[in-house]
Structure formats: C-alpha cells, structure tokens
Enzyme design. Structure first.
Site, PDB file in Angstrom:
ATOM      1  N   ASP A 149       6.250   0.406   0.474  1.00  0.00           N
ATOM      2  CA  ASP A 149       5.661   1.722   0.740  1.00  0.00           C
ATOM      3  C   ASP A 149       5.639   2.574  -0.537  1.00  0.00           C
ATOM      4  O   ASP A 149       6.472   2.391  -1.424  1.00  0.00           O
ATOM      5  CB  ASP A 149       6.500   2.415   1.838  1.00  0.00           C
ATOM      6  CG  ASP A 149       5.752   3.579   2.452  1.00  0.00           C
ATOM      7  OD1 ASP A 149       4.524   3.715   2.223  1.00  0.00           O
ATOM      8  OD2 ASP A 149       6.389   4.376   3.171  1.00  0.00           O
ATOM      9  N   HIS A 164      -1.965   0.542  -5.531  1.00  0.00           N
ATOM     10  CA  HIS A 164      -1.915  -0.816  -4.955  1.00  0.00           C
ATOM     11  C   HIS A 164      -1.963  -1.877  -6.065  1.00  0.00           C
ATOM     12  O   HIS A 164      -1.253  -2.881  -6.005  1.00  0.00           O
ATOM     13  CB  HIS A 164      -3.069  -1.029  -3.977  1.00  0.00           C
ATOM     14  CG  HIS A 164      -3.027  -0.100  -2.790  1.00  0.00           C
ATOM     15  ND1 HIS A 164      -1.883   0.163  -2.087  1.00  0.00           N
ATOM     16  CD2 HIS A 164      -4.002   0.634  -2.181  1.00  0.00           C
ATOM     17  CE1 HIS A 164      -2.149   1.008  -1.106  1.00  0.00           C
ATOM     18  NE2 HIS A 164      -3.429   1.311  -1.149  1.00  0.00           N
ATOM     19  N   LEU A 191      10.927 -21.356  -2.294  1.00  0.00           N
ATOM     20  CA  LEU A 191      10.902 -20.060  -1.600  1.00  0.00           C
ATOM     21  C   LEU A 191       9.710 -20.030  -0.652  1.00  0.00           C
ATOM     22  O   LEU A 191       8.603 -20.418  -1.022  1.00  0.00           O
ATOM     23  CB  LEU A 191      10.767 -18.926  -2.636  1.00  0.00           C
ATOM     24  CG  LEU A 191      10.460 -17.533  -2.107  1.00  0.00           C
ATOM     25  CD1 LEU A 191      11.664 -16.960  -1.331  1.00  0.00           C
ATOM     26  CD2 LEU A 191      10.091 -16.576  -3.244  1.00  0.00           C
TER      27      LEU A 191
HETATM   28  C1  FPP Z   1       1.909   0.996   1.203  1.00  0.00           C
HETATM   29  O1  FPP Z   1       1.771   2.103   0.342  1.00  0.00           O
HETATM   30  C2  FPP Z   1       1.252  -0.203   0.692  1.00  0.00           C
HETATM   31  C3  FPP Z   1       0.234  -0.890   1.300  1.00  0.00           C
HETATM   32  C4  FPP Z   1      -0.358  -0.477   2.578  1.00  0.00           C
HETATM   33  C5  FPP Z   1      -0.369  -2.074   0.690  1.00  0.00           C
HETATM   34  C6  FPP Z   1       0.540  -3.016  -0.047  1.00  0.00           C
HETATM   35  C7  FPP Z   1      -0.292  -3.920  -0.884  1.00  0.00           C
HETATM   36  C8  FPP Z   1       0.019  -4.360  -2.133  1.00  0.00           C
HETATM   37  C9  FPP Z   1       1.293  -4.063  -2.810  1.00  0.00           C
HETATM   38  C10 FPP Z   1      -0.968  -5.155  -2.922  1.00  0.00           C
HETATM   39  C11 FPP Z   1      -1.286  -6.551  -2.515  1.00  0.00           C
HETATM   40  C12 FPP Z   1      -0.198  -7.376  -2.000  1.00  0.00           C
HETATM   41  C13 FPP Z   1      -0.066  -8.717  -2.135  1.00  0.00           C
HETATM   42  C14 FPP Z   1       0.950  -9.390  -1.317  1.00  0.00           C
HETATM   43  C15 FPP Z   1      -0.865  -9.528  -3.048  1.00  0.00           C
HETATM   44  P1  FPP Z   1       0.961   3.358   0.879  1.00  0.00           P
HETATM   45  O2  FPP Z   1      -0.461   3.205   0.493  1.00  0.00           O
HETATM   46  O3  FPP Z   1       1.217   3.527   2.345  1.00  0.00           O
HETATM   47  O4  FPP Z   1       1.640   4.518   0.056  1.00  0.00           O
HETATM   48  P2  FPP Z   1       1.843   6.037   0.527  1.00  0.00           P
HETATM   49  O5  FPP Z   1       2.761   6.015   1.706  1.00  0.00           O
HETATM   50  O6  FPP Z   1       2.465   6.680  -0.674  1.00  0.00           O
HETATM   51  O7  FPP Z   1       0.496   6.596   0.844  1.00  0.00           O
END
Ligand code: FPP
Length: 247
Positions: A19, A36, A130
């Site tokens: 997050d 991201h 893993l």
């Molecule tokens: C949450 O932060 C994150 C996500 C919804 C997406 C996670 C994706 C990645 C890290 C990239 C791709 C992953 C892989 C496995 C290749 P948020 O957007 O909810 O952050 P916020 O709460 O600050 O708005």
C-alpha cells in the site's frame, strides 16, 4: 540485520498488502502510476529478500477486485505495468528458482495479461526455491463464495457428503489450496486494515504494520518485519505455560 534472523523460526509464508504507491507519488508531485512503477522495484527487493533468507511462499496483493473501480487510466496503466513486468522478469525469476502462481478471478483480466502470466507460470513451473503468489483481481469474499459453490457442486455430484464438509475440505476449495497459511502478514503505508485479503487463511497470522510506503520498502524492511515476528509468542488460543511445557 539479516544475521539476527533465526533461520529455524522463519515464517514459511509471508503475505504483503503493498500500500501507499499513490501517496508516495503525490508527495513527489507525480501521478499515481509513477508510484506503481517504483513499487515494482520493491517487489523485486522482497522477492530477492525472501529467497535469500529461505522463505518458501510469498503472496503479494497486486490488484484487488475493488481496484477495478479506480479511474480507467490507472487500471489500464496498472495492467500494462503488470504485463511489462512479468515479461521482463520471467527469465530472471526462473534463473533464481522462483515459481510463479496467480490467485484471483483471472477471467476478468485482459487477455494479454492472462497470456503473459500463463507463459511465466509455464516457464517457472519446475522451480522450488520460492513460490511467488500474485493475488490479481482477488478478493477474499469472492474466493470464499467461490469455495462454497465448489463445495455445493461436490455434494451434488456425490464427491463429498454433507457430513464430510470440514475445515480441510473447505480449504481444498480455496484458491490457495496448495499453499500453507501465511504466518506473517505485512501491510505498508500506515493503514491498519485487512482489505478483503486472505480472510480465511490469515486466521492465526501475525499482523505487522509499517508506515513505510510500498515504493520505499526494501529488504531491510522485510527483515525487520521477520525479526518482529520472531519476537512474538504465537499461542494459537493456548496459554504461555502450555507452550513452554510443549517446547
Ligand atoms: C497500492 O497502493 C498498490 C496497488 C493497488 C498496486 C500494486 C502494484 C504494484 C506494486 C506494481 C506491479 C506489481 C507486480 C507484482 C509486478 P495505492 O495505489 O493504493 O496507494 P495509496 O493508498 O497511497 O493511494
């Protein structure tokens, strides 16, 4: 810090709610996708970190069912990032003995994404170092309802009787049937919620929350969480004296 970790007391399975990508980007005056993109660096770090200390299963909450409600441009950007990352990293995952798995409602993902995932899963199918499990278009309520449907089907077809429905039979119908339950769940970025993630499987997991935003999360942060886990007493409903006698 890695030297302080007791290899005999490792969690077999670590699950992470990644997050804070959006907030991390906003703090830098950038758009959410920038966050991201940097989150991918942290994904690489924790995969390496888990392999280095000998954790067997790592589940990453990469996209929830609820995330489909985000602005179309962000959803599209995330899907493209996912496809590009899997394509770029599949060989390196394979070289490092990582086996890729996916849990979630895959039918709702774009075809290009499913094709890329299938290819990476096929390349890495024989690996044993893993197990990397990506939760994609995943929600725990979806998974539990789906398991109930599968159980009902088994009863209707005579594969299972009503009396045979127990915890084990139910577990076999979850998307995580082939994995042990996580002992440690990490959530970054300061929120104290489970957010529809592995509700059944986290029943006895230790929960670890950190203020670090996901794009800043590095191996050291993972090791810190594992050390914190190792210093907790896991009682599973028993009392301390009973655990000492059993030890
Ligand atoms: C949450 O932060 C994150 C996500 C919804 C997406 C996670 C994706 C990645 C890290 C990239 C791709 C992953 C892989 C496995 C290749 P948020 O957007 O909810 O952050 P916020 O709460 O600050 O708005």
């Amino acid at each position: 810090m890695i030297d302080l970790i007791d290899k005999q007391k490792l969690p077999r399975h670590v699950a992470i709610i990644m997050d804070g990508n959006g907030r991390w980007a906003k703090e830098r005056g950038k758009d959410r996708l920038f966050g991201h993109q940097h989150g991918v660096i942290s994904v690489r770090e924790v995969v390496e970190g888990c392999a280095e200390i000998g954790i067997e299963y790592l589940t990453l909450y990469a996209f929830s069912t609820e995330n489909w409600n985000r602005p179309e441009s962000e959803v599209k950007g995330l899907m493209e990032l996912l496809v590009a990352t899997i394509r770029k990293e599949a060989e390196s995952l394979h070289r490092n003995g990582v086996k890729l798995h996916v849990i979630g409602d895959l039918q709702s993902l774009p075809e290009a994404c499913v094709d890329e995932l299938n290819e990476a899963m096929a390349i890495t199918a024989g690996n044993t170092t893993l197990n990397l499990i990506l939760a994609l278009s995943y929600s725990s309520k979806w998974e539990i309802v789906d398991a109930a449907r599968k159980i009902a089907h088994k009863v209707i077809t005579g594969e299972l009787t009503e009396a045979e429905i127990n915890e084990d039979a139910f577990k076999q119908c979850l998307a995580t049937a082939e994995f042990p339950d996580p002992e440690l769940m990490i959530r970054t970025s300061g929120e104290h919620r489970i957010s529809n993630f592995l509700l059944f499987q986290l029943a006895y997991a230790e929960l670890y929350f950190t203020h670090t935003h996901w794009p800043d999360f590095r191996k050291e942060n993972l090791y810190e969480a594992v050390l914190n886990y190792q210093n907790r007493e896991r009682r599973f409903g028993k009392i301390s004296e009973q655990l000492r006698k059993e030890a």
